[in-house]
Design a protein around this motif. Sequence first.
Motif, PDB file in Angstrom:
ATOM      1  N   GLN A  41       9.217  -6.714   3.069  1.00 11.57           N
ATOM      2  CA  GLN A  41      10.600  -6.205   3.184  1.00 11.57           C
ATOM      3  C   GLN A  41      10.705  -4.810   2.564  1.00 11.57           C
ATOM      4  N   LYS A  42      10.064  -4.629   1.417  1.00  6.13           N
ATOM      5  CA  LYS A  42      10.128  -3.360   0.698  1.00  6.13           C
ATOM      6  C   LYS A  42       9.528  -2.214   1.530  1.00  6.13           C
ATOM      7  N   ASN A  43       8.540  -2.534   2.351  1.00  4.02           N
ATOM      8  CA  ASN A  43       7.843  -1.500   3.109  1.00  4.02           C
ATOM      9  C   ASN A  43       8.180  -1.485   4.595  1.00  4.02           C
ATOM     10  N   LYS A  44       9.228  -2.181   5.006  1.00  3.25           N
ATOM     11  CA  LYS A  44       9.526  -2.293   6.433  1.00  3.25           C
ATOM     12  C   LYS A  44       9.957  -0.976   7.079  1.00  3.25           C
ATOM     13  N   SER A  45      10.437  -0.032   6.284  1.00  8.44           N
ATOM     14  CA  SER A  45      10.873   1.236   6.863  1.00  8.44           C
ATOM     15  C   SER A  45       9.774   2.299   6.839  1.00  8.44           C
ATOM     16  N   GLU A  46       8.568   1.931   6.443  1.00  6.55           N
ATOM     17  CA  GLU A  46       7.448   2.881   6.414  1.00  6.55           C
ATOM     18  C   GLU A  46       7.134   3.347   7.838  1.00  6.55           C
ATOM     19  N   THR A  47       6.973   4.656   8.009  1.00 10.96           N
ATOM     20  CA  THR A  47       6.700   5.197   9.341  1.00 10.96           C
ATOM     21  C   THR A  47       5.345   5.888   9.443  1.00 10.96           C
ATOM     22  N   SER A  48       4.735   6.201   8.321  1.00 16.38           N
ATOM     23  CA  SER A  48       3.439   6.882   8.330  1.00 16.38           C
ATOM     24  C   SER A  48       2.349   5.908   8.785  1.00 16.38           C
ATOM     25  N   GLU A  49       1.708   6.238   9.896  1.00 13.49           N
ATOM     26  CA  GLU A  49       0.648   5.380  10.437  1.00 13.49           C
ATOM     27  C   GLU A  49      -0.485   5.203   9.426  1.00 13.49           C
ATOM     28  N   GLU A  50      -0.794   6.260   8.695  1.00 10.29           N
ATOM     29  CA  GLU A  50      -1.857   6.197   7.694  1.00 10.29           C
ATOM     30  C   GLU A  50      -1.502   5.202   6.579  1.00 10.29           C
ATOM     31  N   ASN A  51      -0.271   5.286   6.079  1.00 11.73           N
ATOM     32  CA  ASN A  51       0.164   4.357   5.026  1.00 11.73           C
ATOM     33  C   ASN A  51       0.233   2.923   5.532  1.00 11.73           C
ATOM     34  N   ILE A  52       0.680   2.743   6.759  1.00 12.09           N
ATOM     35  CA  ILE A  52       0.750   1.399   7.330  1.00 12.09           C
ATOM     36  C   ILE A  52      -0.642   0.795   7.434  1.00 12.09           C
ATOM     37  N   GLN A  53      -1.611   1.597   7.874  1.00  9.90           N
ATOM     38  CA  GLN A  53      -2.989   1.098   7.980  1.00  9.90           C
ATOM     39  C   GLN A  53      -3.548   0.728   6.602  1.00  9.90           C
ATOM     40  N   LYS A  54      -3.224   1.520   5.579  1.00  5.10           N
ATOM     41  CA  LYS A  54      -3.658   1.205   4.209  1.00  5.10           C
ATOM     42  C   LYS A  54      -3.044  -0.117   3.746  1.00  5.10           C
ATOM     43  N   MET A  55      -1.766  -0.322   4.050  1.00  7.47           N
ATOM     44  CA  MET A  55      -1.094  -1.557   3.648  1.00  7.47           C
ATOM     45  C   MET A  55      -1.639  -2.767   4.407  1.00  7.47           C
ATOM     46  N   ILE A  56      -1.989  -2.574   5.671  1.00  5.54           N
ATOM     47  CA  ILE A  56      -2.602  -3.663   6.449  1.00  5.54           C
ATOM     48  C   ILE A  56      -3.926  -4.054   5.802  1.00  5.54           C
ATOM     49  N   LYS A  57      -4.725  -3.033   5.454  1.00  6.44           N
ATOM     50  CA  LYS A  57      -6.017  -3.313   4.812  1.00  6.44           C
ATOM     51  C   LYS A  57      -5.808  -4.022   3.465  1.00  6.44           C
ATOM     52  N   MET A  58      -4.812  -3.579   2.694  1.00 15.52           N
ATOM     53  CA  MET A  58      -4.534  -4.219   1.407  1.00 15.52           C
ATOM     54  C   MET A  58      -4.123  -5.678   1.616  1.00 15.52           C
ATOM     55  N   GLY A  59      -3.283  -5.934   2.608  1.00 15.65           N
ATOM     56  CA  GLY A  59      -2.867  -7.302   2.904  1.00 15.65           C
ATOM     57  C   GLY A  59      -4.041  -8.189   3.264  1.00 15.65           C
TER      58      GLY A  59
END
Length: 104
Positions: A41-59
């Motif tokens: 929920q905290k990161n649902k508004s993230e738009t940077s593809e690079e940051n999203i990919q980092k968060m996917i990897k972290m998950g």
Amino acid sequence: MGTRLKVLSVFKSLHRTRMDVFKDDNRALTAARLKINDEFQKNKSETSEENIQKMIKMGLNVEAVLREAVVQMEHIGEDTLLLRPRESLLLENVPYCDQPRKKS
């Protein structure tokens, strides 16, 4: 697979792992559910593809750690510090330490 589907896949994977790892432990199940939901929920508004990919990897890394490194234990007897893995969660042929700890 699109980014949105990858995020949803990680979200579902974390929740399935939570259900397996913390089976029969309502307190841990609830805490893990709240933490997973809060982070997404905290990161649902993230738009940077690079940051999203980092968060996917972290998950995915968090899911692997939960699956591979968390062990639920149970007390053996009331007055001892002896613990053993919960038998209902043990995989076959997995050794564990059944040695009593010395009281400090």
